[in-house]
Scaffold this active site. Sequence first.
Site, PDB file in Angstrom:
ATOM      1  N   GLY A   1       2.935  -5.495  -0.624  1.00 32.40           N
ATOM      2  CA  GLY A   1       4.001  -4.760  -1.286  1.00 32.40           C
ATOM      3  C   GLY A   1       3.450  -3.530  -1.980  1.00 32.40           C
ATOM      4  O   GLY A   1       2.299  -3.161  -1.769  1.00 32.40           O
TER       5      GLY A   1
ATOM      6  N   LEU B   1      -0.440   0.643  -3.108  1.00 31.44           N
ATOM      7  CA  LEU B   1      -0.385  -0.611  -2.366  1.00 31.44           C
ATOM      8  C   LEU B   1      -0.708  -1.730  -3.316  1.00 31.44           C
ATOM      9  O   LEU B   1      -1.599  -1.603  -4.145  1.00 31.44           O
ATOM     10  CB  LEU B   1      -1.448  -0.613  -1.261  1.00 31.44           C
ATOM     11  CG  LEU B   1      -1.125   0.129   0.002  1.00 31.44           C
ATOM     12  CD1 LEU B   1      -2.270  -0.028   0.968  1.00 31.44           C
ATOM     13  CD2 LEU B   1       0.144  -0.429   0.612  1.00 31.44           C
ATOM     14  N   LYS B   2       0.025  -2.800  -3.216  1.00 35.38           N
ATOM     15  CA  LYS B   2      -0.288  -3.951  -4.032  1.00 35.38           C
ATOM     16  C   LYS B   2      -1.513  -4.584  -3.393  1.00 35.38           C
ATOM     17  O   LYS B   2      -1.402  -5.298  -2.406  1.00 35.38           O
ATOM     18  CB  LYS B   2       0.895  -4.919  -4.003  1.00 35.38           C
ATOM     19  CG  LYS B   2       1.010  -5.725  -5.244  1.00 35.38           C
ATOM     20  CD  LYS B   2       2.307  -6.498  -5.257  1.00 35.38           C
ATOM     21  CE  LYS B   2       2.244  -7.578  -6.318  1.00 35.38           C
ATOM     22  NZ  LYS B   2       1.096  -8.488  -6.204  1.00 35.38           N
ATOM     23  N   GLU B   3      -2.691  -4.250  -3.909  1.00 39.30           N
ATOM     24  CA  GLU B   3      -3.907  -4.792  -3.334  1.00 39.30           C
ATOM     25  C   GLU B   3      -3.923  -6.281  -3.570  1.00 39.30           C
ATOM     26  O   GLU B   3      -3.300  -6.793  -4.492  1.00 39.30           O
ATOM     27  CB  GLU B   3      -5.138  -4.135  -3.951  1.00 39.30           C
ATOM     28  CG  GLU B   3      -5.293  -2.665  -3.609  1.00 39.30           C
ATOM     29  CD  GLU B   3      -5.486  -2.405  -2.123  1.00 39.30           C
ATOM     30  OE1 GLU B   3      -5.803  -3.341  -1.375  1.00 39.30           O
ATOM     31  OE2 GLU B   3      -5.311  -1.247  -1.712  1.00 39.30           O
TER      32      GLU B   3
END
Length: 797
Positions: A272, A118-120
């Site tokens: 994203g 997950l795009k943190e």
Amino acid sequence: MATPYVEQDVSAVSQMISALEAARKDKRHGGFSCKKTTFKVKPSRDGIDVDSWRMQDWDYKKKGLPTYARGLFTTKNSRNAPEIAVRGYDKFFNVNEVNETKWDVILKNTKGPYELTLKENGCIIFVAGLEDDTLLVCSKHSTGDRSDVELSHARAGEIRLEKQLAAVGKTKGDLARELRSRNITAVAELCDDSFEEHILAYENDKAGLYLHGINLNLPEFATYPSNLVQEFAAQWGFIKTDLLMMEDVNEVKTFLEDVAKTGSYSGRDVEGFVIRCKMSHNPTQLPYQDWFFKFKFEEPYLMYRQWRECTKAMISGKQPKFKKHIKITEEYLMYAKKQLAANPNLSKLYNQNHGIIKLRDDFLAYKNIKGSDAANLDVLDRVVMTEVTKNVILAPIATIGCGKTTLALALKHLFGWGHIQNDNISGKGRPPRFVKAVMDQLKEHPVVFADRNNAQRHERKQLIGDVKAQDVETRIVCLNFRHDEETIDEIRRITQERIIERGDNHQTIHAATDQEKYMEVMEGFIKRFEECNTNSPPDAGFELVIDLDPTAGTRVNLETLVNELHLSLPNVVKEVPSPEKLDEAMEYALGYTPDFKHTIPDRGGKKDSKAGQRQQQQAQPKKKKLEYMAIGVATDLINKILDKAFKGVGPETSRFYLQLKNSRRVQRAFHVTLMHNAMAPQYPELWKRYVELHEAAGGGDALLGECDVILERVVFDDRIMAIVVRIVDEENKWVCVNRVAHITVGTRDASVKPKESNDLLAKWLEVGAGGDGNVIQEVVFADKVTARGQVKGVLSR
Ligand code: GTP
Ligand code: MG
């Protein structure tokens, strides 16, 4: 798996630094520009300096750079040898942003395993160890304190780190030594709302440093596989970044495109994914190397960001600027404005990035809508009032005979709504009394149909003005029976025809008794008709305008109306009634006879004369004819098959289907038309047989028989979608006269009629699907499903 380890090579590092140095001094030298910032590392005993190297984002797209590291700090050791202190990832790009990240190139040049994280959503923090065991903590391009008053990202990261190390019984020195001995940089995301809010929420145990990568401190990019990253995270008290492993790149693509539809994954909104894999610019000749790309979701993330920026603009007294999600953003800002006014402290906190998420979530809760749905609204630029449950007034703009009363009666039958007929009010001061009667009914009904023509602006002005002057917060929905130039003759013809047929069956117009007089009255209404214009008063006072077509027939308008109300007032019309229910309501409404009569002079109701002559009349039920013969197929089955078929295809192919679904233009029941009565002249024998079979079975919607229908493929363009079917009927009893037997799935809007499937399929037969400049597409069903069909007759309205 062995832990990767490569020592720094002094000459390689010094070469890299010289090239960066040269570019810094002379931009033309390397064709890219580079900025160096020097920081003193405070806690270090020997006063070590580190240099941060920063290139412009777009420069990373150029070939032949000395390094592609984004986030790069170098230093000199005690032997005066240059070394890399901190090494970020190679700059990575979004899908389609550069040639390497086009899907076809990704499919060709990359190999698994694909690690999806997950795009943190916070700020990036690099952690590494210096020679003297100092732990170096940096944000993207800087380290140390920013000023005495403000906490820098790097410093905030360091404070977090101290906490997490203490929790696992380790020191900063321990971590520095470990990182240095491995020649690595730990890369983490600082997500902590108590420090700084970004777009997504991180509170309490969700807050902290999310370790997502470990890079070797080398000019070229080499990074740990994710399992080792997670192991390291566990040892040193970092929060693990969620990870999904996939072997097949096609699976990756499908997964991402699927999640992109909602922008939410396992129940939360995400920005994203970052995908880690191996890539070779030429797999047959060049080795694979570590490589990342990202897949950013547009929505609702972008909408949230827009809201945040607009709110900040508003707080600082500027005009918020926005181009997308116009209506919902306007509503959000209205809401935000009220909240900010009610709570002065909120503005200050908001500017410090606190309360952003709460304000947004409060608004969504107030609207009773999910973020992803809110972001989807302006696909249709639709007004959606999820907060409304009652006090709705339906007010037509129409002329005589458009079907207002019929529509009102059908709605009353379906939903039990109120209905006030202007024609039932007689005597002096009708307009205010009409409004009063409507308001009175609103006390008992969530919706009241204010049955009056309102053909002229001054009538709308009176209605809206008087309604808005009341204490109750109402929403006035305009039922705009459109009177366009092209259709006006047709409207005249249809309404006159209806009125003549209605005969004496009306309060004020007794057609059979004085035809000429009321034809004049009707014409007067058409002449004085002033069309709806929501850009200015009074029509700007309508909260919602629904376009109806006086030539379309009331059954069509009823359906349009309930669909539109369902979409715009989802908590007023919670679900759309079945077609059978709508039919039944129409039957009821068309059978209606008023029990109140009064006569009015020529101009349609200015002054009333002798009112209230009561006359009872019997309803004249109309005999309905067979309109078409059809094979009905189960709704669930068709929906399931379509969902499945469009799941496995790309966004280009699934777009129209999703559009139909999102705009609720997929039929609610599916059938294969065998023959329409319009074709009777061409097939008189067959039509006669169908009519006889229908009558023999008892008429209505009696079951005439059953047969199998094989579903082959779905064909569509950007207007209409149909399933091509084969009817299995050995006795040849159920003949289909259409060239291609089909089920219409849905049409783009009400202006595209289902029968246009025939045109689509004729063209499809001729030119096929796909190919250059051809808008017809098809998806062949992977497994041919046989559906059980039920043959029935369908009556005309
Ligand atoms: P006024 O009250 O006179 O202004 O007309 P209105 O707009 O209320 O129209 P109304 O609903 O009374 O419809 C006029 C006549 O047409 C009635 O006899 C209805 O039964 C009939 N009618 C309404 N809708 C339809 C339709 O879709 N098809 C047919 N065939 N008749 C309709
Ligand atoms: Mg009427």
